[in-house]
Design an enzyme around this catalytic site. Structure first.
Site, PDB file in Angstrom:
ATOM      1  N   LYS A  52      46.739  63.676 -11.316  1.00 20.53           N
ATOM      2  CA  LYS A  52      47.401  62.746 -12.297  1.00 20.53           C
ATOM      3  C   LYS A  52      46.533  62.961 -13.585  1.00 20.53           C
ATOM      4  CE  LYS A  52      47.556  57.690 -12.443  1.00 20.53           C
ATOM      5  NZ  LYS A  52      47.242  56.273 -11.974  1.00 20.53           N
ATOM      6  N   SER A 127      51.003  52.853 -11.226  1.00 23.93           N
ATOM      7  CA  SER A 127      51.005  53.971 -12.445  1.00 23.93           C
ATOM      8  C   SER A 127      51.106  55.296 -12.074  1.00 23.93           C
ATOM      9  CB  SER A 127      49.887  53.922 -13.497  1.00 23.93           C
ATOM     10  OG  SER A 127      48.588  53.946 -12.740  1.00 23.93           O
ATOM     11  N   SER A 151      47.986  51.193  -7.764  1.00 24.05           N
ATOM     12  CA  SER A 151      48.783  52.342  -8.425  1.00 24.05           C
ATOM     13  C   SER A 151      48.835  53.735  -7.546  1.00 24.05           C
ATOM     14  CB  SER A 151      47.981  52.694  -9.695  1.00 24.05           C
ATOM     15  OG  SER A 151      48.538  51.852 -10.971  1.00 24.05           O
TER      16      SER A 151
HETATM   17  N1  GLN Z   1      50.149  47.564 -11.914  1.00 20.32           N
HETATM   18  C1  GLN Z   1      48.897  47.355 -12.214  1.00 20.32           C
HETATM   19  C2  GLN Z   1      48.443  47.215 -13.551  1.00 20.32           C
HETATM   20  O1  GLN Z   1      49.382  47.500 -14.384  1.00 20.32           O
HETATM   21  C3  GLN Z   1      47.875  48.424 -11.578  1.00 20.32           C
HETATM   22  C4  GLN Z   1      47.669  49.686 -12.276  1.00 20.32           C
HETATM   23  C5  GLN Z   1      46.699  50.664 -11.555  1.00 20.32           C
HETATM   24  O2  GLN Z   1      46.423  50.366 -10.415  1.00 20.32           O
HETATM   25  N2  GLN Z   1      46.280  51.617 -12.356  1.00 20.32           N
HETATM   26  O3  GLN Z   1      47.387  46.985 -13.876  1.00 20.32           O
END
Ligand code: GLN
Length: 446
Positions: A52, A127, A151
């Site tokens: 990532k 994400s 995410s």
């Molecule tokens: N969807 C969540 C956010 O927008 C989780 C994001 C994540 O785990 N990096 O913060």
């Protein structure tokens, strides 16, 4: 390695998993390893892995999908990169994501959107959407993602693969571009449960460079993985099956419960009464920490600097205004507000107290149960463009994943069938540092 890049060439136009491909370096490393003979002491040696793009990689562009870091080439490797490299794994490139990991659809990337291989009109989740799509499309067998509020698990659920958020402290965050430091964890996304355990074996362990790193020996997560679930006690929180579940998701979870019972587990209803406050607590805590972590992007030290800026003040203001996307700015404003004097007690402090209640809910259930089971998400993958302009709807869809981050406990998403032709994810949560029980149950179910 050639086959990996051939598969990427064949699929990448449609899927769009990668921000950067490092084909030349990867082929070179593979050739060197061929010449030297693959080290048989590590089972993952010679295998390709995708990373990532918020994990820093020495000499390779690392953008966190932000314009702010459009030309950032790190001079060091994240600890997890050192570990996968030491194991003989070969990085094939850097994967697309929501900007600074803020989002749940990979649509906030400054560079491109990523599509769900099961249906190209759908998001892959986020994400870590690139990390999930790359595995689901067969581009690469394993990737690293990060999970601050879901995410890894949500994109794994949306694309029908296995994604593990380890216990907070299990995997070093050194070299991870910080979003919310008290919640962030790096973890593996793979096609199978055993592959997942093998990658977690490789990336876990104490690191003095992460002040929250867990200073105990790492068990072998594959040991006893075949032991089954006979006599295991699994709790299903009634809150996780309440309103808002897509019918096909509920069906898949109920079917999974039957399967676990047939395999010999004892499955009973339990309660996590404070989980309904998870989303507001999470968004206050995560945004507050993000507003602090993102102060370092000032137009001076890293990446983007506005060409228009004439004064120091303008360097800060214009660079940040132009370098950050909408969602990142929204988080910085929300976080700055929650931390400001006069609002701190009402918001940030309250969120911290709520977090404690959520953690205690888990501790209480784990006094009598080995695992908690539920859906990973309330719905299957949504349409590209369908939710990105409605932040509240986007935030609310994290309701089933954020509690594990707030409590710091490990949680996995594994495939559990389909609803309307799209994959459904089943979530298994264990007590702190008990990833082994999760893998054991996931392996039995798989
Ligand atoms: N969807 C969540 C956010 O927008 C989780 C994001 C994540 O785990 N990096 O913060």
């Amino acid at each position: 390695m050639k086959a990996v890049y051939a598969r990427i060439a064949e699929t990448e136009d449609k899927i769009g998993s990668f921000i950067t491909l490092t084909e030349e370096e990867a082929l070179e490393k593979a050739r060197e390893m061929d010449a030297a003979g693959i080290n048989p002491s590590n089972i993952l040696s010679g295998l390709p892995i995708g990373i990532k793009d918020n994990i820093v990689t020495k000499g390779t562009l690392t953008t966190a999908a932000s314009k702010m870091l459009e030309d950032f080439i790190p001079v060091y490797d994240a600890t997890v990169m050192e570990k996968v490299t030491d194991a003989g794994m070969i990085s094939v490139g850097k994967l697309n994501m929501d900007e600074f990991a803020m989002g749940g659809s990979t649509e906030t990337s400054a560079y491109k959107i990523t599509r769900n291989p099961w249906n190209l009109a759908k998001v892959p989740g986020g994400s870590s959407g690139g990390s999930a799509s790359a595995v689901a499309a067969g581009q690469v067998p394993m990737t690293l993602g990060t999970d601050t509020g879901g995410s890894i698990r949500q994109p794994a659920a949306f694309t029908g693969i296995v994604g593990m958020k380890p216990t907070y402290g299990r995997v070093s965050r050194f070299g991870l571009i910080a979003f919310a430091s008290s919640l962030d964890q790096i973890g593996p996304l793979t096609r199978t449960v055993k592959d997942n355990a093998l990658v977690l074996n490789t990336i876990s362990g104490y690191d003095e460079k992460d002040s929250m790193s867990y200073n105990e020996a790492t068990p072998d997560f594959t040991e006893g993985i075949e032991a089954g679930v006979k006599g295991m006690k699994i709790g299903v929180p009634k809150e996780y099956l309440q309103e808002g579940l897509e019918a096909g998701v509920r069906e898949a979870v109920l079917k999974a419960i039957e399967t676990f019972k047939e395999l010999g587990a004892i499955v009973e209803e339990v309660s996590l009464p404070h989980s309904k406050y998870g989303v507001p607590a999470y968004y206050i805590i995560a945004s507050s920490e993000a507003s602090s972590n993102l102060q370092r992007f000032d137009g001076i030290r890293y990446g983007y600097r506005s060409p228009e800026a004439k004064t120091l003040e303008e360097v800060y203001v214009k660079s940040r205004s132009e370098g950050f996307g909408m969602e990142v700015k929204r988080r910085i404003m929300l976080g700055t507000f929650s931390l400001s004097s006069g609002f701190y007690d009402a918001h940030f402090k309250k969120a911290g107290q709520t977090r404690t209640l959520i953690r205690r809910d888990f501790e209480k259930v784990f006094e009598g149960y080995d695992l908690i089971l539920g859906p990973t998400t309330t719905k299957t993958a949504f349409n590209i463009g369908g939710q990105v302009h409605d932040p509240v709807a986007m935030y609310l869809s994290d309701i089933l994943t954020v509690p594990a981050n707030l409590a710091g406990v490990p949680a996995i998403s594994i495939p559990a069938g389909f609803s309307n032709g799209l994959p459904v994810g089943l979530q298994l949560i264990a007590k702190h540092f008990d990833e082994k029980t999760i893998y054991q149950a996931a392996y039995a179910f798989e």
